[in-house]
Write an enzyme that holds these catalytic residues in place. Structure first.
Site, PDB file in Angstrom:
ATOM      1  N   SER C  28       0.833  -1.191   0.000  1.00 37.18           N
ATOM      2  CA  SER C  28       0.000   0.000   0.000  1.00 37.18           C
ATOM      3  C   SER C  28       0.868   1.240   0.000  1.00 37.18           C
ATOM      4  CB  SER C  28      -0.882   0.021   1.245  1.00 37.18           C
ATOM      5  OG  SER C  28      -0.091   0.268   2.384  1.00 37.18           O
ATOM      6  N   GLN C  29       0.262   2.299  -0.480  1.00 28.71           N
ATOM      7  CA  GLN C  29       0.900   3.591  -0.333  1.00 28.71           C
ATOM      8  C   GLN C  29      -0.066   4.455   0.445  1.00 28.71           C
ATOM      9  OE1 GLN C  29       2.484   5.517  -3.793  1.00 28.71           O
ATOM     10  NE2 GLN C  29       2.772   7.432  -2.701  1.00 28.71           N
ATOM     11  N   ALA C  31      -0.608   7.739   3.314  1.00 30.49           N
ATOM     12  CA  ALA C  31      -0.250   9.150   3.266  1.00 30.49           C
ATOM     13  C   ALA C  31       1.188   9.361   3.723  1.00 30.49           C
ATOM     14  CB  ALA C  31      -1.199   9.945   4.152  1.00 30.49           C
ATOM     15  N   GLU C  32       1.649   8.476   4.595  1.00 32.51           N
ATOM     16  CA  GLU C  32       2.937   8.677   5.229  1.00 32.51           C
ATOM     17  C   GLU C  32       4.031   7.782   4.678  1.00 32.51           C
ATOM     18  OE1 GLU C  32       3.650  10.660   8.207  1.00 32.51           O
ATOM     19  OE2 GLU C  32       1.908  11.574   7.247  1.00 32.51           O
ATOM     20  N   LYS C  34       5.134   3.933   2.415  1.00 33.70           N
ATOM     21  CA  LYS C  34       4.819   2.801   1.560  1.00 33.70           C
ATOM     22  C   LYS C  34       5.058   1.548   2.393  1.00 33.70           C
ATOM     23  CE  LYS C  34       6.153   4.855  -2.793  1.00 33.70           C
ATOM     24  NZ  LYS C  34       7.167   5.043  -3.791  1.00 33.70           N
ATOM     25  N   ASP C 161      -4.347   7.829  15.147  1.00 38.10           N
ATOM     26  CA  ASP C 161      -4.999   7.593  13.860  1.00 38.10           C
ATOM     27  C   ASP C 161      -5.865   6.329  13.948  1.00 38.10           C
ATOM     28  OD1 ASP C 161      -5.696   7.936  11.215  1.00 38.10           O
ATOM     29  OD2 ASP C 161      -3.806   7.200  10.400  1.00 38.10           O
TER      30      ASP C 161
END
Lengths: 182, 336, 254
Positions: C28-29, C31-32, C34, C161
């Site tokens: 996944s990539q 926001a912060e 990979k 988060d």
């Protein structure tokens, strides 16, 4: 004897030898203290499997790569990286060779035949055949209680899931990884 | 063609706009209440400003678009959020005109108007919206008939932070404090370390403001830095936090587009940072210039039209104003 | 070559690019960072690499990345030491912004809730009983979420988060929630910070899962009931009411 490449550092590999019933540990200690040996001798009791040695070796090569070795050389660095403790003397005491040890691991970085020969003539003991061992084969000399003591793994931590040995393994790796970052 | 006249006066800008049902902006004029350097705008004085200019502005809007009031189908005004007295002074005028001209009224949420104007101008389909102004700092995403707030400031708005810093360093409020900070920041070279506070999708700016205020007043430390450095550092820090939060919302909602609206949205450094962010994640950014970014009448007219076409009008006795009016309180009927 | 210690350090090159490792898979990539999946000595491993943010001033970027990577590993470690299920760390490489950790086999709680939701909706093919079961499963998982967050907060860790995408089910078992992505976590004893943590979850939860107010209430009930310090938990939830209101109140003009 088992040789593995260091995954993140191409061109680097380690060879792991396991000895038992060693008779001349004191003599080996003398050699060791002279700083002449080109391999690491490791207390095998707190080592769960080869993965543990490989993770520490990777970290040792990484510190070498960045020019930030904490200890004198890559061999003591490997022992230091196995230890959760940031005190070098303590780390070498717990994870290095001690006079009374009859079993231990020898780990070489990019070992050559000539060095294997040297080891063979140095150690008076039986080399254990590890050819059937895979990366996560449990070390026959693994001392669970000692490992838990050295890595400070309490009951609370091991209760999170039920797969006992996997959990302990994870806890050991985790404790090694967090070393120096707390 | 259905024509809607929009009235905006929630802060220090008074705007009148006329918009057609196909999105044509026929007129969009503004009169801004500008205070001397070092002073903010007070509600009472701002309301007075709006009262004294609104009639002339309405006349000008009609005149320059060659329209008579008879051509207008509906009046849209900002119900909130905003400052009470200025909001009320505009609402009163709208109520008067509605009875005088016999036109229906639509009460509009200011934030929704910014978003819909942004979508109209840029053609963005389903963007993550970064709504940044003197009174609001929100990261918004549309889902299930609501514009939902994913993140927001937990204390002061980003524009407010910039405005208040402008007062500390006594720079002019003309054309706007934020614009002048932007110009000074271009000449800044040294990055001053400021707090950087994001909590999940939320941001906090008050700590940054007090920290930079202290620094600006510290004569000893200011030997190392220029005012330009401070402006530069303030922008870099504030905008990094905003872009970071917006990026997280994009990642979370799986959105590829981002749209910046609100007065701070026309800051070119912020737009540049947004562009750099989306280019790293294969997205697309939309920005609008100061005509539509800064509070204006056309955006109220357009949002009013969207509601009007779906049969929404506001009865005269409900044409009130409110200082608090959440973006996610509005039922969005015009989007899938 | 005598020993490695005497070789030229500059000759040692680490793999700069994870993708050049055999069998690495980009997962996944975010926001912060990979995330990649690799095989590390026979261990299924996740590599989380924070990337340099082009938009951020390099000094600022480095400062933030460095700080967050330390916060992340410290929080993970503290949770683990206290019996909260999180991925085990395998290697931490601060200079290259990488954390190597245990790969967790299992779906996200988000996916799990979606699955339950689908089950409860398929009226034509399912019986009322399976619908009730699906509903009970949702309730159970929410109770577990509340309980585990209460334990995390009791350690004075604020996750930063909390979303249902950041909770995995180890071996797809609903009684075994693994919390991931502590990239925005920090240590705090303040009720306020923990309340905001819950608020972040609430907004993410309600906007991700339709008609989920009741389910979220289950999380809150369990949070208080199963907290190691129920009184503190109560205070946090009272604060949450204020935080919700403040979100509305703080909205001014502009």
């Amino acid at each position: 004897m088992k040789t593995y490449p260091i995954v993140l550092y191409p061109g680097y590999e380690i060879t792991i030898l396991l000895y038992k019933d060693v008779l001349n540990t004191k003599d080996i200690m003398t050699e060791l203290l002279k700083g002449q040996l080109e391999w690491a001798i490791i207390n095998c009791k707190p080592i769960i499997n080869h993965q543990q040695l490989l993770l520490a070796a990777t970290k040792a090569v990484a510190t070498l790569a960045t020019g930030k070795l904490t200890t004198n050389n890559i061999h003591t660095e490997l022992i230091f990286r196995l230890s959760p403790n940031t005190n070098i003397r303590e780390s070498l005491k717990n994870f290095g060779l001690q006079n009374e040890d009859k079993e231990f691991y020898i780990v070489l970085f990019n070992g050559k035949q000539e060095k294997f020969d040297q080891i063979k003539s140095m150690v008076q003991g039986e080399q254990i055949d590890q050819s059937s061992h895979s990366l996560d084969t449990l070390n026959p000399f693994f001392d669970k209680e000692l490992s838990r003591k050295l890595y400070g793994i309490n009951d609370k931590e091991l209760k999170a899931t039920n797969e006992d040995i996997d959990l302990l393994k994870n806890s050991i790796f985790n404790t090694m990884a967090i070393k120096g970052l707390l | 063609m259905v024509l809607v006249m929009g009235f905006e006066g929630s802060a220090n800008k008074l705007g009148i706009g006329i918009v057609g049902d196909d999105g044509t902006i026929i007129s969009n004029i503004r009169h801004t209440y500008i205070t001397p350097p070092g002073e903010g705008f007070l509600p009472k004085d701002t309301a007075k400003h709006h009262r004294s200019h609104i009639i002339a502005l309405v006349q000008r809007a009609l005149k320059e678009s060659n329209l008579s009031y008879k051509d207008i189908d509906c009046l849209a005004y900002t119900k909130g959020p905003g400052m009470g007295p200025p909001l009320r002074s505009v609402a009163v005028t709208v109520r008067m005109l509605s009875q005088l001209w016999n036109k229906p009224i639509v009460a509009v949420n200011h934030c929704i108007a910014h978003i819909e104007m942004g979508r109209l101008i840029t053609g963005a389909q389903d963007p993550t919206v970064l709504y940044v102004s003197g009174g609001n700092t929100q990261v918004i995403s549309y889902s299930l008939n609501k514009y939902r707030i994913f993140g927001e400031t937990i204390d002061i708005a980003v524009g407010n932070c910039l405005d208040r810093f402008a007062r500390v360093i006594q720079i002019p409020n003309d054309p706007s404090p934020g614009y002048n900070i932007e110009q000074l920041a271009r000449k800044g070279k040294n990055l001053v370390e400021l707090p950087y506070l994001t909590k999940g999708m939320d941001v906090s700016f008050s700590g940054i403001l007090s920290s930079i205020e202290l620094l600006a007043k510290d004569k000893e430390k200011m030997k190392q830095y220029t005012v330009e450095d401070l402006c530069y550092s303030l922008q870099e820090t504030l905008f990094s936090m905003l872009v970071e939060t917006a990026e997280r919302a994009m990642a979370h909602c799986g959105q590829k587009e981002i749209l910046a609206v609100g007065g701070v949205g026309c800051n070119e450094r912020l737009q540049q940072m947004i562009n750099q962010m989306v280019s790293q994640r294969d997205g697309k950014s939309f920005a609008i210039d100061e005509r539509y970014c800064i509070d204006n009448g056309a955006m109220i007219a357009w949002a009013g039209y969207l509601m009007y076409k779906d049969g929404v009008t506001t009865p005269l006795d409900e044409t009130t104003t409110t200082q608090r009016f959440r973006t996610d309180q509005v039922e969005v009927t015009w989007r899938d | 070559m005598t020993t490695l210690a005497t070789t030229n350090n500059n000759e040692i090159k680490s793999i700069e690019n994870i993708t050049s490792l055999p069998n690495s898979v980009l997962l996944s990539q975010g926001a912060e960072a990979k995330t990649y999946k690799i095989d590390l000595y026979g261990i299924k491993c996740i590599v989380k690499e924070r990337f340099v943010k082009a938009y951020r001033h390099p000094t600022l970027d480095q400062k933030i990345s460095g700080k967050r990577i330390l916060q992340e590993v410290r929080s993970l470690n503290k949770c683990k030491k206290n019996g909260i299920d999180v991925p085990a760390l395998l290697l931490v490489d601060v200079p290259s912004n990488r954390i190597y950790m245990e790969y967790i086999d299992g779906i996200t709680v988000k996916q799990y809730l979606y699955n339950c939701f689908d089950q409860s909706k398929e009226t034509s093919t399912t019986t009322t009983q399976t619908q009730t079961e699906a509903h009970q499963q949702q309730i159970d998982i929410c109770a577990e979420i509340g309980k585990q967050i209460a334990r995390i907060h009791d350690l004075n860790i604020v996750h930063g988060d909390l979303t249902t995408s950041n909770m995995l089910l180890r071996n797809n078992s609903k009684s075994n929630i693994v919390f991931i992505d502590f990239g925005l976590s920090y240590t705090s004893t303040m009720t306020e910070d923990k309340a905001v943590d819950m608020y972040v979850l609430e907004r993410a939860f309600i906007s991700t899962h339709p008609n989920s107010e009741l389910l979220f209430k289950e999380i809150l009930d369990s949070y208080q009931k199963n907290s190691p310090s129920p009184k503190v938990a109560k205070a946090i939830l009272d604060k949450l009411d204020q935080v919700r209101l403040r979100g509305r109140k703080k909205l001014a003009f502009g």
